[in-house]
Scaffold this motif. Structure first.
Motif, PDB file in Angstrom:
ATOM      1  N   THR A 240      17.922 -38.146  15.699  1.00  0.00           N
ATOM      2  CA  THR A 240      19.203 -37.700  15.313  1.00  0.00           C
ATOM      3  C   THR A 240      20.134 -38.209  16.277  1.00  0.00           C
ATOM      4  O   THR A 240      19.871 -38.092  17.432  1.00  0.00           O
ATOM      5  N   ARG A 241      21.432 -38.729  15.815  1.00  0.00           N
ATOM      6  CA  ARG A 241      22.266 -39.551  16.884  1.00  0.00           C
ATOM      7  C   ARG A 241      23.300 -38.580  17.464  1.00  0.00           C
ATOM      8  O   ARG A 241      23.778 -38.726  18.641  1.00  0.00           O
ATOM      9  N   VAL A 242      23.709 -37.646  16.672  1.00  0.00           N
ATOM     10  CA  VAL A 242      24.970 -36.847  17.240  1.00  0.00           C
ATOM     11  C   VAL A 242      24.932 -35.402  17.048  1.00  0.00           C
ATOM     12  O   VAL A 242      25.249 -34.953  17.951  1.00  0.00           O
ATOM     13  N   ALA A 243      24.562 -34.843  15.765  1.00  0.00           N
ATOM     14  CA  ALA A 243      24.283 -33.418  15.910  1.00  0.00           C
ATOM     15  C   ALA A 243      23.105 -32.878  14.969  1.00  0.00           C
ATOM     16  O   ALA A 243      22.838 -33.437  13.867  1.00  0.00           O
ATOM     17  N   CYS A 244      22.393 -32.163  15.857  1.00  0.00           N
ATOM     18  CA  CYS A 244      21.188 -31.407  15.416  1.00  0.00           C
ATOM     19  C   CYS A 244      21.590 -29.950  14.938  1.00  0.00           C
ATOM     20  O   CYS A 244      21.703 -29.194  15.859  1.00  0.00           O
ATOM     21  N   GLY A 265      22.475 -37.902  23.982  1.00  0.00           N
ATOM     22  CA  GLY A 265      23.915 -37.578  23.662  1.00  0.00           C
ATOM     23  C   GLY A 265      23.859 -36.553  22.431  1.00  0.00           C
ATOM     24  O   GLY A 265      25.000 -36.031  22.255  1.00  0.00           O
ATOM     25  N   ALA A 266      22.726 -36.387  21.513  1.00  0.00           N
ATOM     26  CA  ALA A 266      22.937 -35.633  20.524  1.00  0.00           C
ATOM     27  C   ALA A 266      23.048 -34.413  20.803  1.00  0.00           C
ATOM     28  O   ALA A 266      22.503 -33.894  21.654  1.00  0.00           O
ATOM     29  N   ARG A 267      23.800 -33.597  20.199  1.00  0.00           N
ATOM     30  CA  ARG A 267      23.975 -31.952  20.451  1.00  0.00           C
ATOM     31  C   ARG A 267      23.521 -31.020  19.356  1.00  0.00           C
ATOM     32  O   ARG A 267      23.262 -31.573  18.323  1.00  0.00           O
ATOM     33  N   ALA A 268      23.074 -29.861  20.125  1.00  0.00           N
ATOM     34  CA  ALA A 268      22.547 -28.893  18.996  1.00  0.00           C
ATOM     35  C   ALA A 268      23.639 -28.084  18.673  1.00  0.00           C
ATOM     36  O   ALA A 268      24.385 -27.536  19.460  1.00  0.00           O
ATOM     37  N   ILE A 269      23.990 -27.909  17.574  1.00  0.00           N
ATOM     38  CA  ILE A 269      25.077 -27.102  16.843  1.00  0.00           C
ATOM     39  C   ILE A 269      24.278 -25.927  15.986  1.00  0.00           C
ATOM     40  O   ILE A 269      23.654 -26.101  14.944  1.00  0.00           O
ATOM     41  N   GLY A 270      24.583 -24.697  16.421  1.00  0.00           N
ATOM     42  CA  GLY A 270      24.085 -23.339  15.819  1.00  0.00           C
ATOM     43  C   GLY A 270      25.033 -22.866  14.590  1.00  0.00           C
ATOM     44  O   GLY A 270      26.257 -23.067  14.800  1.00  0.00           O
ATOM     45  N   PHE A 271      24.624 -22.214  13.655  1.00  0.00           N
ATOM     46  CA  PHE A 271      25.196 -21.605  12.792  1.00  0.00           C
ATOM     47  C   PHE A 271      24.674 -20.119  12.354  1.00  0.00           C
ATOM     48  O   PHE A 271      23.434 -20.089  12.362  1.00  0.00           O
ATOM     49  N   ASP A 272      25.558 -19.137  12.010  1.00  0.00           N
ATOM     50  CA  ASP A 272      24.929 -18.108  11.555  1.00  0.00           C
ATOM     51  C   ASP A 272      26.215 -17.072  11.181  1.00  0.00           C
ATOM     52  O   ASP A 272      27.282 -17.571  11.542  1.00  0.00           O
ATOM     53  N   LEU A 273      25.917 -15.770  10.851  1.00  0.00           N
ATOM     54  CA  LEU A 273      26.901 -15.002  10.409  1.00  0.00           C
ATOM     55  C   LEU A 273      27.480 -14.372  11.577  1.00  0.00           C
ATOM     56  O   LEU A 273      28.438 -13.587  11.383  1.00  0.00           O
ATOM     57  N   GLY A 274      27.246 -14.435  12.635  1.00  0.00           N
ATOM     58  CA  GLY A 274      27.802 -13.825  13.663  1.00  0.00           C
ATOM     59  C   GLY A 274      28.899 -14.423  14.544  1.00  0.00           C
ATOM     60  O   GLY A 274      29.243 -15.619  13.936  1.00  0.00           O
ATOM     61  N   ILE A 275      29.221 -14.168  15.688  1.00  0.00           N
ATOM     62  CA  ILE A 275      30.356 -14.590  16.349  1.00  0.00           C
ATOM     63  C   ILE A 275      29.842 -15.941  17.008  1.00  0.00           C
ATOM     64  O   ILE A 275      28.686 -15.683  17.629  1.00  0.00           O
ATOM     65  N   PRO A 276      30.339 -16.924  16.968  1.00  0.00           N
ATOM     66  CA  PRO A 276      29.688 -18.287  17.237  1.00  0.00           C
ATOM     67  C   PRO A 276      29.739 -18.518  18.953  1.00  0.00           C
ATOM     68  O   PRO A 276      31.052 -17.905  19.644  1.00  0.00           O
ATOM     69  N   GLY A 277      29.086 -19.211  19.598  1.00  0.00           N
ATOM     70  CA  GLY A 277      29.246 -19.566  20.839  1.00  0.00           C
ATOM     71  C   GLY A 277      30.103 -20.829  21.012  1.00  0.00           C
ATOM     72  O   GLY A 277      30.454 -21.487  19.925  1.00  0.00           O
ATOM     73  N   PRO A 278      30.114 -21.505  22.203  1.00  0.00           N
ATOM     74  CA  PRO A 278      30.875 -22.685  22.271  1.00  0.00           C
ATOM     75  C   PRO A 278      30.480 -23.972  21.706  1.00  0.00           C
ATOM     76  O   PRO A 278      31.234 -24.764  21.734  1.00  0.00           O
ATOM     77  N   SER A 279      29.323 -23.972  21.255  1.00  0.00           N
ATOM     78  CA  SER A 279      28.620 -25.293  20.636  1.00  0.00           C
ATOM     79  C   SER A 279      28.342 -24.733  18.811  1.00  0.00           C
ATOM     80  O   SER A 279      27.330 -25.188  18.584  1.00  0.00           O
ATOM     81  N   ASP A 280      28.754 -23.517  18.565  1.00  0.00           N
ATOM     82  CA  ASP A 280      28.427 -23.114  17.222  1.00  0.00           C
ATOM     83  C   ASP A 280      29.694 -23.001  16.159  1.00  0.00           C
ATOM     84  O   ASP A 280      30.847 -23.103  16.449  1.00  0.00           O
TER      85      ASP A 280
END
Length: 512
Positions: A240-244, A265-280
């Motif tokens: 993956t080149r940009v977003a995982c 340079g690919a970034r890890a981007i998290g998701f869930d139903l809670g308050i997101p962190g700075p890369s979520d």
């Protein structure tokens, strides 16, 4: 030039494919698209299939391919005599299949249709001469909805995007579409990913962004073990080149990203139903927000939409909100603005058989989630509708339903069990949820099953409540597909309502 050396050069539509001997296994939509592509490229194509729709069988000689029909439980003589340099297998062919084992033992290159599509992805290019970016989507559940959502968000953002892959449109058809696209949103099954795991370096995908939405046991018979299934799913992140994009509420997906070999340079981007962190991306006080794709993500966020707006669009079930967040992250990685995401979500509607409200009548809400073909998907539906009368059962595909019954199933008001073989489901309730009343439907004919289900469920509710079809199982033991199962459920509900209306002609018509 050896066969291996030649295959290493086949990385473009403009490569020399002429005369390459390719055996295509299976003549479904995917198999035909592979044969059609390869003959257009000039390859020598032999298609082998146990059966074939008449339309495909008639078209093969027209496009220049040969067809060999017959049993494939052993390697056909015609295949051995053909001596293929490449075998392109439809995703239904499991690793244990006799022909697949033969190809691997013989050292023959084994591709899926997705690898072939990647190799010829420059058939139609963008204005700058580059092929479309690819976004890859997998997961045990939610793949199709997230694929459709992502494509819709990208189109609203001004990009030419197409959903394809396991969603029903072969990737090869999208790659060859003369209109051309900026982005292909590719839904991948674990079967397709397993074949990608066999790729040599020149056949590996390099997606712009990727996501595994969740992981739960499924297709264990096909893969042979839960670990093999997990390993196949993890391949979605490779290169993956940009977003995982990963599910913060599902530890398995985070580990997949941590272990993946990605482009620097690919970034890890998290998701869930809670308050997101700075890369979520996540949810804050009823707002869906992005804290991943903005300059000041350490102290601010961008609003994408609201839970209230999603509720109006029928997208507020928790697992659907997760799909919305994942799709939004993928779209944001390609520059789609929050305003476009909000606008697209206001118009988006779920497909049939995905937590679809069929009717509300006499206090009963009837819900069709026939697409919940495994325990993980059914658990999401049960959490969205606690206390429902649960219609469950079918072909369990080797999966133990006990944990589902012990956790989400125990909240059901009652269970109506369908399926040719119901023993495992009934036993799971006896062991894990003995307080839940269980009713078996032993109707022998497919046409009678859902009528009996509705009759039993209506009698259980007898007032106000919800009836939820979320079988946690495949449909093929009694129905032709999950869609057929859902349609028959809906028809039985409407027949039941019509009979009630005939008994009381003065009653207010039901809301359908």
């Amino acid at each position: 030039m050896s066969t291996d050396e030649r295959l290493a050069t086949l990385t473009s539509w403009n490569s020399d494919w002429s005369g390459l001997r390719v055996a295509v296994l299976g003549l479904s939509m995917t198999g035909f698209s592979a044969a059609d592509t390869l003959t257009e490229l000039g390859a020598d194509v032999l298609v082998l299939s146990e059966s074939a729709e008449e339309e495909y069988a008639q078209l093969l000689p027209v496009i220049g391919a040969r067809l060999e029909l017959g049993a494939l439980d052993r390697v056909p003589d015609a295949l051995r005599e053909f001596a293929p340099e490449v075998v392109v297998a439809s995703p239904g062919f499991a690793p244990s299949h006799a022909v697949i084992r033969w190809a691997q033992d013989a050292g023959i290159a084994l591709w899926g249709d997705v690898e072939l599509a990647w190799r010829v992805r420059d058939k139609v290019t963008r204005a700058d001469g580059s092929p479309a970016d690819w976004v890859l989507i997998t997961g045990t559940n939610g793949k199709t909805t997230t694929t459709q959502l992502t494509a819709s968000l990208l189109v609203e953002g001004g990009l030419r995007a197409a959903p394809c892959g396991n969603i029903g449109v072969p990737v090869l058809d999208a790659v060859r579409d003369p209109a051309g696209f900026d982005v292909l949103v590719v839904e991948l099954s674990s079967h397709q990913l397993w074949y990608l795991g066999l790729s040599e370096t020149e056949g590996e995908l390099y997606p712009h962004a990727s996501v595994c939405l969740n992981l739960a046991d499924d297709h264990l018979v096909w893969h042979g073990s839960a670990q093999a299934y997990r390993d196949a799913k993890a391949l979605v992140y490779r290169n993956t080149r940009v977003a995982c994009v990963y599910n913060k509420a599902d530890e398995a997906t985070r580990l997949m990203v941590e272990e993946a070999e990605v482009v620097e340079g690919a970034r890890a981007i998290g998701f869930d139903l809670g308050i997101p962190g700075p890369s979520d991306v996540g949810v804050v006080e009823g707002l869906l927000v992005d804290r991943a794709f903005l300059a000041d993500r350490a102290s601010s966020a961008l609003e994408l939409t609201t839970l209230a707006d999603l509720r109006d669009a029928g997208l507020a079930a928790p697992h659907i909100v997760q799909n919305v967040l994942a799709a939004s992250a993928l779209a944001r990685s390609l520059g789609v603005e929050p305003e476009a995401i909000h606008s697209a979500l206001q118009r988006f509607r779920l497909d049939e058989h995905r937590i679809q409200i069929i009717a509300r009548h006499d206090g009963i809400t009837w819900i069709d989630d026939s697409k919940a073909t495994n325990p993980h998907a059914a658990a999401s539906s049960l959490r969205a509708y606690p206390g429902a009368v649960w219609v469950v059962g079918g072909d369990l595909k080797g999966v133990d339903i006990g944990e589902l019954v012990a956790t989400a199933g125990i909240t059901a008001r009652a269970a109506v069990v369908i399926g040719v073989e119901r023993t495992a489901v009934v036993a799971a309730f006896e062991r894990h949820a003995p307080g839940v009343p269980v009713f078996e439907v032993d109707a022998g004919e497919t046409g009678q099953v859902m009528s009996r289900v509705v009759e039993i469920a209506a009698g259980i509710v007898d007032g106000e409540g919800t009836v939820l079809l979320a079988p946690a199982a495949a449909s093929f033991d009694q129905f032709s597909s999950y869609a057929d199962r859902g349609h028959r459920f809906a028809e039985a509900v409407r027949d039941w309502i019509d009979r009630g209306s005939a008994d009381d002609a003065g009653r207010t018509p039901p809301a359908l």
